[in-house]
Design an enzyme around this catalytic site. Structure first.
Site, PDB file in Angstrom:
ATOM      1  N   CYS A 262       0.815  -0.736   0.045  1.00  3.50           N
ATOM      2  CA  CYS A 262      -0.017   0.188  -0.199  1.00  3.50           C
ATOM      3  C   CYS A 262       1.229   1.106   0.039  1.00  3.50           C
ATOM      4  O   CYS A 262       2.209   1.320   0.612  1.00  3.50           O
ATOM      5  CB  CYS A 262      -0.824   0.226   0.900  1.00  3.50           C
TER       6      CYS A 262
ATOM      7  N   CYS B 218      -3.558   6.575  -0.234  1.00  5.94           N
ATOM      8  CA  CYS B 218      -3.479   4.864  -0.371  1.00  5.94           C
ATOM      9  C   CYS B 218      -2.544   4.699  -2.013  1.00  5.94           C
ATOM     10  O   CYS B 218      -2.853   3.263  -2.545  1.00  5.94           O
ATOM     11  CB  CYS B 218      -4.510   3.588  -0.062  1.00  5.94           C
TER      12      CYS B 218
ATOM     13  N   LYS C 155     -11.918  -4.542   3.425  1.00  9.13           N
ATOM     14  CA  LYS C 155     -11.583  -4.013   4.476  1.00  9.13           C
ATOM     15  C   LYS C 155     -11.881  -2.774   4.336  1.00  9.13           C
ATOM     16  O   LYS C 155     -12.498  -2.030   3.410  1.00  9.13           O
ATOM     17  CB  LYS C 155      -9.679  -3.383   3.658  1.00  9.13           C
TER      18      LYS C 155
ATOM     19  N   LYS D  75     -10.533  -7.438   7.869  1.00 17.40           N
ATOM     20  CA  LYS D  75      -9.998  -6.747   8.373  1.00 17.40           C
ATOM     21  C   LYS D  75     -11.052  -5.336   8.757  1.00 17.40           C
ATOM     22  O   LYS D  75     -11.689  -4.515   7.760  1.00 17.40           O
ATOM     23  CB  LYS D  75      -8.930  -6.511   7.981  1.00 17.40           C
TER      24      LYS D  75
ATOM     25  N   TYR E 253      -1.227  -8.134  16.598  1.00 19.92           N
ATOM     26  CA  TYR E 253      -0.386  -7.616  17.544  1.00 19.92           C
ATOM     27  C   TYR E 253      -0.012  -8.027  19.208  1.00 19.92           C
ATOM     28  O   TYR E 253       0.937  -7.478  19.675  1.00 19.92           O
ATOM     29  CB  TYR E 253      -0.930  -6.208  18.055  1.00 19.92           C
TER      30      TYR E 253
END
Length: 327
Positions: free
Chosen positions: A122, A132, A197, A250, A315
């Protein structure tokens, strides 16, 4: 004839952990985790990200050390994001031979070859406007952006990337990447498409981590409306037709229904991204003592698996991997 209480007692198999483990339907394993890493140019020490406690921008010089730690934990894959020292209107550092991500890929494949390297494709981290794709008169141009995205993906694979993951949400970008990769001899390189997304408020902390806040407007003209689930299925179907090998939803937590619907509609491997805002909310609540952090994290990730995810970008990966080792 259906048996009822007292013949049927659902609690019988919940009495102790051994029984609960034997009848457990959904399993979370370290082999299903992908850890996002931010690599920043021009720094020599890890730079903490204030909105994401425990997450840092890594300097190239310490990347090998961090990668070896992840391998020791059993984490199979990382997802790389680059933050260049210089940005311009067309994100030229995204596809530069000596760009920060290209250097990071070569380093990782030379020193920790067993670690699967996935790269985010991206332009937003590399453009001075934070969008983007290519901008003209305030609009993000779709077709003109595809050439640069494909060039970026090819440069990653040339440097040694194992998988490329386009996240820009331009129409036709999976097909553009597949065409260029095949043309340049990279027919075996898989594409992990950010297929559904959404234009989500949960991305907030990531903007700080990646330095990718748009300088004007927002991304709602190319990322999906959070209200739409049927459209997500169309996006997934189109990416599959264009050559995607893995599809993705996402964010994750607020989109479990979408994850489930995608899982029911296709048999490709399905990734989900447990994004920055989801991470930060849990960390913040845990710091206040309001929740049991470990139990909440494990419950969330298990829920994503239950919804249909084959792999989870999170994460929390190092913490979860350590906990699974201890279990």
């Amino acid at each position: 004839m259906t048996a009822n209480f007292p013949i049927v007692r659902m609690r019988r198999t919940r009495q102790n952990e051994a029984l609960r483990s034997m009848v457990r339907e959904t399993h979370l394993q370290t082999s299903q985790l992908i850890y996002p890493i931010f690599i920043a140019e021009g720094i020599t020490q890890p730079q903490p990200i204030a909105s994401m406690p425990g997450i840092v921008q890594w300097p190239l010089g310490l990347l090998e050390q961090e990668a070896k730690r992840l391998v020791q934990l059993g984490i199979p894959a990382i997802l790389l994001f680059g933050i260049p020292a210089e940005k311009d209107a067309v994100g030229s550092q995204a596809y530069a031979e000596q760009g920060i991500i290209q250097q990071a890929i070569r380093l990782l494949k030379a020193t920790v070859p067993e670690l699967l390297v996935i790269t985010d494709v991206c332009l937003c981290e590399y453009t001075d406007h934070g969008h983007c794709g290519v901008i003209h008169n305030g609009d993000v141009l779709n077709d003109e952006s595809l050439e640069l995205l494909a060039r970026m993906a090819a440069s990653h694979v040339e440097a040694g990337a194992d998988i490329v993951a386009p996240s820009d949400m331009m129409d036709g970008r999976v097909g553009a990447l597949r065409h260029v990769l095949d043309e340049q001899g990279y027919k075996q390189t898989p594409i992990m498409a950010y297929s559904a997304k959404f234009a989500s408020a949960f991305f907030g902390p990531f903007r700080e981590a990646a330095g990718s806040t748009p300088q004007f407007g927002d991304r709602r003209s190319y990322q999906m409306d959070p209200a739409n689930a049927r459209e997500a299925l169309r996006e997934v179907e189109l990416d599959i037709r264009e050559g995607a090998d893995i599809v993705m939803v996402k964010p994750a937590m607020a989109y479990m229904d979408v994850i489930h619907r995608v899982r029911e509609s296709c048999d490709l491997p399905l990734a989900v991204y447990n994004v920055s805002g989801e991470y930060s909310m849990i960390k913040a609540a845990a710091q206040q003592g309001w929740i049991d952090e470990r139990r909440v994290i494990m419950e969330v990730l298990t829920g994503l698996r239950r919804a249909g995810a084959d792999m989870i970008i999170t994460y929390f990966a190092p913490e979860v991997a350590q906990w699974l080792k201890e279990a």
